[in-house]
Design a protein around this motif. Structure first.
Motif, PDB file in Angstrom:
ATOM      1  N   UNK A 148      48.227  58.349  58.769  1.00 43.00           N
ATOM      2  CA  UNK A 148      48.197  59.453  57.806  1.00 43.00           C
ATOM      3  C   UNK A 148      48.841  60.692  58.412  1.00 43.00           C
ATOM      4  N   UNK A 149      49.599  61.390  57.583  1.00 41.40           N
ATOM      5  CA  UNK A 149      50.237  62.626  58.037  1.00 41.40           C
ATOM      6  C   UNK A 149      49.301  63.812  57.818  1.00 41.40           C
ATOM      7  N   UNK A 150      49.182  64.754  58.765  1.00 43.29           N
ATOM      8  CA  UNK A 150      49.872  64.796  60.065  1.00 43.29           C
ATOM      9  C   UNK A 150      49.203  63.872  61.089  1.00 43.29           C
ATOM     10  N   UNK A 151      50.029  63.270  61.932  1.00 36.69           N
ATOM     11  CA  UNK A 151      49.526  62.369  62.960  1.00 36.69           C
ATOM     12  C   UNK A 151      48.694  63.155  63.968  1.00 36.69           C
ATOM     13  N   UNK A 160      43.116  63.440  68.454  1.00 34.87           N
ATOM     14  CA  UNK A 160      41.951  62.857  67.809  1.00 34.87           C
ATOM     15  C   UNK A 160      41.881  61.355  68.005  1.00 34.87           C
ATOM     16  N   UNK A 161      43.027  60.668  67.883  1.00 37.91           N
ATOM     17  CA  UNK A 161      43.049  59.221  68.090  1.00 37.91           C
ATOM     18  C   UNK A 161      42.677  58.873  69.526  1.00 37.91           C
TER      19      UNK A 161
END
Length: 565
Positions: free
Chosen positions: A252-255, A259-260
């Motif tokens: 999903x944008x913005x990447x 957070x990931x």
């Protein structure tokens, strides 16, 4: 005697002089394959601007991430899913495994085979099969007049489908553990006045605790890292876990790279805590039963319970194996879904499409086969060298090597994928495997390396030093000793591990979703995208081909192991 001592000293000297190169090369390979992705995840979780080439503002993003209520929800959902799948798998697998290990069960070999099949069905394919079975106007409604869509597309549905895929891990662990320990000690307990249930819970079951703990740990790890089933069944209902949360931050944008990476660290911590808990449980449940006498492994008759127990196994096999296989095969053989379960709607058109020359399905199958073979060969070689250094040498650094070789046990597939993206998508690399098929190969090697390492280590541990010492004393080099003496001895175990690696690598989904470059498609991606595009029949036809391929490999592994024993 002096000649013998001198020969042994010479042997040790040759080993010390010959192993640094292999130890250093193996360590370097493991650092690249295993440690580098994890390192960049940690760096990205600490430095939010790492992707932009900056180490400024360390940890500045953590306040925003940890204040987000979604993080707590993702973590709680992940833990809840893992715990529920473990509990339900234990509820099904432990009683069935105990019955299989203790009693003469009618058609025992058939039940073992039928319970092996769900484990061979990739979880996302099983989920898609259950959708076709239980959705409105699905096969259950066409045949029986009922559907269970509200249950299937919910948290309970995810737990149900995932449990049916992984409970065989517990079943086989319990049945083999109980069968190997025998019933002699339980008989002693009966003679001393214990009831059958007391002897089972206080003698038989504790002896199987290490196997049960290891299998439940594996079930928990498989549950918290599974992407396909939660995404297919419960995403529309708003049920998300850490794996789906990580994937959404990339798609999903913005990447959201920081957070990931942070969610990946949380997922790794959960997996490591599970391994720590297993070691604590096993540390408190050590029982020595070897006294020089062989265990009594004779199975007891079931008596009046013979057919009720057989019916129980049949019901579980019907639900766990026959239902999803029926759904997958029927869907693959239907011209159109709207035509329903009608004889004139059956066709092999979708299989013809797969094997048409130049078709994308055939290319995906060839890609997965090639990556599976390459992964098996590379992990086999690296596992052989790592196991040799850890088991057969006393060099400094082998502890680090051992830790690196087992670390992938605590790295879910999506974490490895995130780490490889962060590691190799940097501007300072003169050459990078990113955006090529090599990045998929690195991911598969990292995830599946523990299989060859474990098998090779166990085989090396059973080989004494005398043959290697004789070869080295008589002038054989390290390469000659490995290739002409040690490798032939451990080759059956190593080959079995490599076949397992091939079977798993050829169907891997979550890392492929994040890492596959444009224009390269694996069988798992082909199936997943066919469902997204509405081409259900061709996706299920590819699923049938994938299941047949992996099941054939597993049967080959089993037959090979039996012939070597």
């Amino acid at each position: 005697m002096p000649e013998t001592v001198g020969a042994l000293r010479a042997h040790r000297g040759i080993r010390i002089n010959g192993t640094p190169l292999i130890l250093g090369g193996t360590t370097a390979a493991l650092l690249i394959v295993v440690a580098l992705p994890l390192l960049f995840i940690l760096l990205q979780a600490i430095f939010p601007e790492l992707a932009n080439g900056s180490l400024l503002a360390p940890l500045s993003h953590l306040a925003t991430i940890f204040s987000d209520p979604a993080l707590f929800g993702l973590t709680f959902n992940t833990l809840r899913l893992g715990v529920c799948v473990v509990l339900l798998s234990a509820t099904i697998g432990i009683p069935l495994g105990a019955l299989r290990g203790l009693f003469k069960l009618p058609f025992a070999g058939l039940w073992d085979l039928l319970f092996l099949v769900p484990f061979m069905i990739p979880p996302y394919i099983a989920a898609l099969g259950w959708i076709m079975m239980l959705q409105p106007n699905g096969y259950a409604e066409q045949l029986l007049g009922l559907h269970a869509a509200s249950f299937l597309f919910s948290f309970g549905g995810v737990v149900f489908v995932m449990t049916l895929n992984v409970f065989p891990v517990v079943y086989f662990a319990v049945s083999r553990s109980i069968a190997s320990s025998g019933s002699r000690l339980a008989d002693v307990g009966r003679v001393c006045g214990g009831s059958p249930w007391q002897c089972f819970f206080r003698i038989t079951l504790p002896l199987a605790t290490p196997g049960i703990a290891a299998s439940l740990l594996l079930v928990f790890a498989m549950a918290i890292e599974e992407y396909g089933t939660p995404a297919a069944l419960a995403a529309n209902a708003g049920f998300f876990v850490l794996v789906t949360g990580i994937e959404r931050r990339f798609s999903d944008w913005p990447i959201d790279l920081p957070g990931a990476a942070t969610l990946s660290v949380v997922l790794v911590i959960l997996a490591m805590l599970a391994f720590w808990l297993q070691r604590r449980i096993q540390g408190k449940q050590i029982f020595e039963t070897m006294n020089g006498k062989p265990n009594d492994v004779s199975l007891r008759p079931l008596g009046a319970w013979r057919w009720p127990v057989t019916a129980l196994f049949a019901v579980v096999a019907l639900i766990a194996t026959c239902a999803p296989i029926f759904s997958i095969v029927v869907t693959a053989c239907m011209r159109t879904l709207s035509g329903g379960l009608q004889r004139d709607n059956l066709s092999l058109t979708h299989f013809d499409a797969i094997f048409t020359s130049g078709n994308s399905a055939l290319q995906a199958l060839a890609t997965s086969t090639g990556l599976g073979v390459a992964t098996a060969l590379l992990t086999g070689l690296l596992g052989l060298l790592a196991a040799y250094c850890v088991v057969k040498t006393r060099m400094r650094g082998r502890v680090l090597l051992d830790a690196l070789s087992v670390m992938p046990n605590t790295l879910p597939g999506i974490v490895v994928a995130v780490g490889l993206i962060l590691a190799w998508n940097q501007s300072f690399w003169p050459v990078t495997p990113y955006n090529s098929w090599v990045i998929l190969l690195l991911a598969y090697c990292c995830l599946l390396l523990p299989y060859p390492v474990r098998y090779a280590s166990a085989a090396f541990a059973q080989i004494g030093d005398n043959m290697e010492a004789a070869a080295r004393v008589h002038g054989a080099s390290l390469r000659q000793t490995l290739m002409k003496i040690l490798l032939p001895l451990i080759f059956p175990s190593l080959l079995a591990a490599m076949l397992l690696v091939f079977a798993v690598a050829s169907r891997e989904l979550v890392a492929s979703l994040l890492l596959a470059p444009t224009g390269i498609q694996t069988t798992s991606l082909f199936i997943w995208r066919q469902f997204e595009q509405g081409s259900v029949g061709q996706g299920m036809a590819m699923s049938v081909v994938t299941i047949l391929m992996t099941t054939t490999v597993m049967v080959a592994v089993t037959l090979w192991r039996q012939r070597q024993q």
